[in-house]
Design a protein around this motif. Sequence first.
Motif, PDB file in Angstrom:
ATOM      1  N   ARG A   1       0.843  -1.196   0.000  1.00 28.82           N
ATOM      2  CA  ARG A   1       0.000   0.000   0.000  1.00 28.82           C
ATOM      3  C   ARG A   1       0.878   1.247   0.000  1.00 28.82           C
ATOM      4  NH1 ARG A   1      -5.341  -0.946   1.536  1.00 28.82           N
ATOM      5  NH2 ARG A   1      -5.792  -3.022   2.360  1.00 28.82           N
ATOM      6  N   LYS A   2       0.358   2.291  -0.682  1.00 29.45           N
ATOM      7  CA  LYS A   2       1.069   3.560  -0.696  1.00 29.45           C
ATOM      8  C   LYS A   2       0.066   4.681  -0.935  1.00 29.45           C
ATOM      9  CE  LYS A   2       5.318   5.648  -2.484  1.00 29.45           C
ATOM     10  NZ  LYS A   2       6.432   5.494  -3.453  1.00 29.45           N
ATOM     11  N   PHE A   3       0.340   5.870  -0.318  1.00 31.88           N
ATOM     12  CA  PHE A   3      -0.585   6.994  -0.433  1.00 31.88           C
ATOM     13  C   PHE A   3      -0.793   7.389  -1.890  1.00 31.88           C
ATOM     14  CE2 PHE A   3      -1.232  11.563  -0.894  1.00 31.88           C
ATOM     15  CZ  PHE A   3      -2.425  11.721  -0.202  1.00 31.88           C
ATOM     16  N   ASP A   4      -2.083   7.677  -2.210  1.00 29.50           N
ATOM     17  CA  ASP A   4      -2.436   8.113  -3.564  1.00 29.50           C
ATOM     18  C   ASP A   4      -3.591   9.088  -3.436  1.00 29.50           C
ATOM     19  OD1 ASP A   4      -3.022   8.459  -6.213  1.00 29.50           O
ATOM     20  OD2 ASP A   4      -2.882   6.337  -6.740  1.00 29.50           O
ATOM     21  N   ILE A   5      -3.495  10.233  -4.114  1.00 23.25           N
ATOM     22  CA  ILE A   5      -4.496  11.282  -3.973  1.00 23.25           C
ATOM     23  C   ILE A   5      -5.839  10.863  -4.554  1.00 23.25           C
ATOM     24  CG2 ILE A   5      -3.849  12.389  -6.127  1.00 23.25           C
ATOM     25  CD1 ILE A   5      -5.022  14.074  -2.854  1.00 23.25           C
ATOM     26  N   ILE A   6      -5.835  10.018  -5.583  1.00 24.90           N
ATOM     27  CA  ILE A   6      -7.097   9.648  -6.234  1.00 24.90           C
ATOM     28  C   ILE A   6      -7.989   8.817  -5.301  1.00 24.90           C
ATOM     29  CG2 ILE A   6      -8.110   8.338  -8.142  1.00 24.90           C
ATOM     30  CD1 ILE A   6      -5.787   9.241  -9.870  1.00 24.90           C
ATOM     31  N   PRO A   7      -7.512   7.699  -4.714  1.00 20.06           N
ATOM     32  CA  PRO A   7      -8.384   6.982  -3.775  1.00 20.06           C
ATOM     33  C   PRO A   7      -8.734   7.808  -2.542  1.00 20.06           C
ATOM     34  CG  PRO A   7      -6.176   6.053  -3.754  1.00 20.06           C
ATOM     35  CD  PRO A   7      -6.235   6.994  -4.912  1.00 20.06           C
ATOM     36  N   THR A   8      -7.857   8.751  -2.159  1.00 16.13           N
ATOM     37  CA  THR A   8      -8.170   9.614  -1.016  1.00 16.13           C
ATOM     38  C   THR A   8      -9.377  10.490  -1.311  1.00 16.13           C
ATOM     39  OG1 THR A   8      -5.833   9.649  -0.375  1.00 16.13           O
ATOM     40  CG2 THR A   8      -7.252  11.367   0.533  1.00 16.13           C
ATOM     41  N   LEU A   9      -9.362  11.150  -2.485  1.00 16.57           N
ATOM     42  CA  LEU A   9     -10.491  11.995  -2.856  1.00 16.57           C
ATOM     43  C   LEU A   9     -11.756  11.172  -3.075  1.00 16.57           C
ATOM     44  CD1 LEU A   9      -8.749  14.489  -5.315  1.00 16.57           C
ATOM     45  CD2 LEU A   9      -9.360  14.852  -2.920  1.00 16.57           C
ATOM     46  N   THR A  10     -11.596   9.972  -3.609  1.00 21.61           N
ATOM     47  CA  THR A  10     -12.756   9.096  -3.812  1.00 21.61           C
ATOM     48  C   THR A  10     -13.391   8.709  -2.478  1.00 21.61           C
ATOM     49  OG1 THR A  10     -11.756   8.209  -5.829  1.00 21.61           O
ATOM     50  CG2 THR A  10     -13.529   6.931  -4.818  1.00 21.61           C
ATOM     51  N   ALA A  11     -12.557   8.382  -1.500  1.00 21.23           N
ATOM     52  CA  ALA A  11     -13.075   8.015  -0.180  1.00 21.23           C
ATOM     53  C   ALA A  11     -13.759   9.193   0.496  1.00 21.23           C
ATOM     54  CB  ALA A  11     -11.933   7.491   0.692  1.00 21.23           C
ATOM     55  N   ILE A  12     -13.169  10.384   0.365  1.00 21.71           N
ATOM     56  CA  ILE A  12     -13.779  11.571   0.966  1.00 21.71           C
ATOM     57  C   ILE A  12     -15.105  11.882   0.290  1.00 21.71           C
ATOM     58  CG2 ILE A  12     -13.516  14.053   1.301  1.00 21.71           C
ATOM     59  CD1 ILE A  12     -10.515  13.598   1.626  1.00 21.71           C
ATOM     60  N   GLY A  13     -15.133  11.806  -1.051  1.00 20.17           N
ATOM     61  CA  GLY A  13     -16.373  12.090  -1.774  1.00 20.17           C
ATOM     62  C   GLY A  13     -17.493  11.133  -1.426  1.00 20.17           C
ATOM     63  N   SER A  14     -17.170   9.862  -1.335  1.00 20.73           N
ATOM     64  CA  SER A  14     -18.202   8.890  -0.963  1.00 20.73           C
ATOM     65  C   SER A  14     -18.675   9.111   0.466  1.00 20.73           C
ATOM     66  CB  SER A  14     -17.655   7.468  -1.122  1.00 20.73           C
ATOM     67  OG  SER A  14     -16.551   7.247  -0.243  1.00 20.73           O
ATOM     68  N   GLY A  15     -17.759   9.522   1.353  1.00 18.45           N
ATOM     69  CA  GLY A  15     -18.152   9.797   2.730  1.00 18.45           C
ATOM     70  C   GLY A  15     -19.081  10.997   2.829  1.00 18.45           C
ATOM     71  N   VAL A  16     -18.781  12.043   2.051  1.00 16.07           N
ATOM     72  CA  VAL A  16     -19.654  13.224   2.054  1.00 16.07           C
ATOM     73  C   VAL A  16     -21.036  12.844   1.532  1.00 16.07           C
ATOM     74  CG1 VAL A  16     -20.003  15.500   1.030  1.00 16.07           C
ATOM     75  CG2 VAL A  16     -17.744  14.844   1.868  1.00 16.07           C
ATOM     76  N   GLY A  17     -21.074  11.974   0.511  1.00 24.76           N
ATOM     77  CA  GLY A  17     -22.363  11.536  -0.017  1.00 24.76           C
ATOM     78  C   GLY A  17     -23.169  10.760   1.000  1.00 24.76           C
ATOM     79  N   ILE A  18     -22.500   9.988   1.843  1.00 28.53           N
ATOM     80  CA  ILE A  18     -23.213   9.201   2.855  1.00 28.53           C
ATOM     81  C   ILE A  18     -23.840  10.100   3.917  1.00 28.53           C
ATOM     82  CG2 ILE A  18     -22.928   7.386   4.601  1.00 28.53           C
ATOM     83  CD1 ILE A  18     -20.706   6.219   2.938  1.00 28.53           C
ATOM     84  N   PHE A  19     -23.296  11.307   4.090  1.00 25.64           N
ATOM     85  CA  PHE A  19     -23.892  12.238   5.052  1.00 25.64           C
ATOM     86  C   PHE A  19     -25.341  12.556   4.697  1.00 25.64           C
ATOM     87  CE2 PHE A  19     -19.660  13.248   6.707  1.00 25.64           C
ATOM     88  CZ  PHE A  19     -19.952  13.434   8.043  1.00 25.64           C
ATOM     89  N   GLY A  20     -25.708  12.398   3.422  1.00 24.70           N
ATOM     90  CA  GLY A  20     -27.084  12.642   3.005  1.00 24.70           C
ATOM     91  C   GLY A  20     -28.082  11.696   3.637  1.00 24.70           C
TER      92      GLY A  20
END
Length: 419
Positions: A326-345
């Motif tokens: 595993r290694k840090f990557d901005i794309i899966p990070t933004l994807t995880a944040i976006g999906s989390g924000v969507g779940i707030f709905g």
Amino acid sequence: MKSQITNALSDFFFEYETPRQVLVRNRRVGVVCRLIQLGVLAYIIGWVFIYEKGYQSTDTAVSSVFTKMKGVGYTNVSGRETVWDVADYVFPSQGDASFVVMTNFIITEGQKMGTCPELPGKHTCSSNADCKGGSFKRTGHGQMTGVCVNATKTCEVLTWCPVEDDTYIPDPPLLISAENYTLFIKNSVNFPLFGVKRSNLVEGIDGLYISKCLYDPADAPLCPIFKLGDIVKLSGFSFEKIAKEGGAIGIVVDWTCNLDVHIKHCKPEYSFHGLYGNANEMDEVRTSMGYNFRYAKHYIENGVSKRTLLKVFGIRFDIIVKSLARKFDIIPTLTAIGSGVGIFGVATVVCDLVLLYLLPKREFYKNMKFKYTDTEVQQDSESLALDSKDYSTFEVNAGQIQDKSNNPDSEAGSMETER
């Protein structure tokens, strides 16, 4: 037409629409909303980011395994002493990731092609009619000649004679000394996505260390040399029991690496598992327990082709490489944040259901949330607006006419003066 297009483009580019929101002051709904949001936040932080490492990209390794056995065994069968080395008890001998170490055997020497009766108790017969010439039986040793041997009451077969008698398995195992054999594992992995290559001979594992070390889960967890007895013990079996009829053990080399830290922390972990059979059931009568195969050594004696047949009982070792980097990557990070924000709905949906369908004042909240329209009322309003407009126009025109009549400078006034 041009002005309409200009206005439409101006509205599209320079205007922003936002949904209407209703602020509801209700303690129960507010507590439910905050609890759901807190649960979603805990899921995003605890599960997605901390446990599942949702901020990292992953890759599996391309692996290579090389093995080498060392050790010497001794047997004395019917007064015949034999020393067994690696070339005798390891199958195959190329150093593969899957191999068998012989721990017990049944030997049948001096076999040559000919006719002989089957073993007593197998394929019994009372006359030649019971032995169909030219046919085979699945559990037989050869082709039946059609003769029933009266001495054994079994069918005569064309095969390697004398036939093998494997009804008795030596106990204790003949090569019980295999417990002290050692296994050397050399493994290399390559994570192509990250360009990382590693070997189980990590930092500090040099020739001097290898010449002295022996794997121990606590004291020497990185030593690549394993004692067979320790492997069997760590897999949950007794070596004496598994050595009698054989078995299969998996050696798992686990490369789970976090490449966000220094590469030296990427090290293998070893674990051992019985691949089939239960360690607690070895003493019970089971169908097809153990692991065995037959192996023949051919030779010519006095011009006659002969062979020595061995039914080999052994422990099969399968080395399995398990890898995940595993290694840090901005794309899966933004994807995880976006999906989390969507779940707030989810909190909004649940709270709306509580407001509109469960609370005593649900009709009041519905009126506050939704704005209702009626088609008939809308048409009447439009007609009323049209009539008012016409009346206003008529009134304005009438006023203008009256003004003109009272104005001496107007056309009507001048005409009236001239008379």
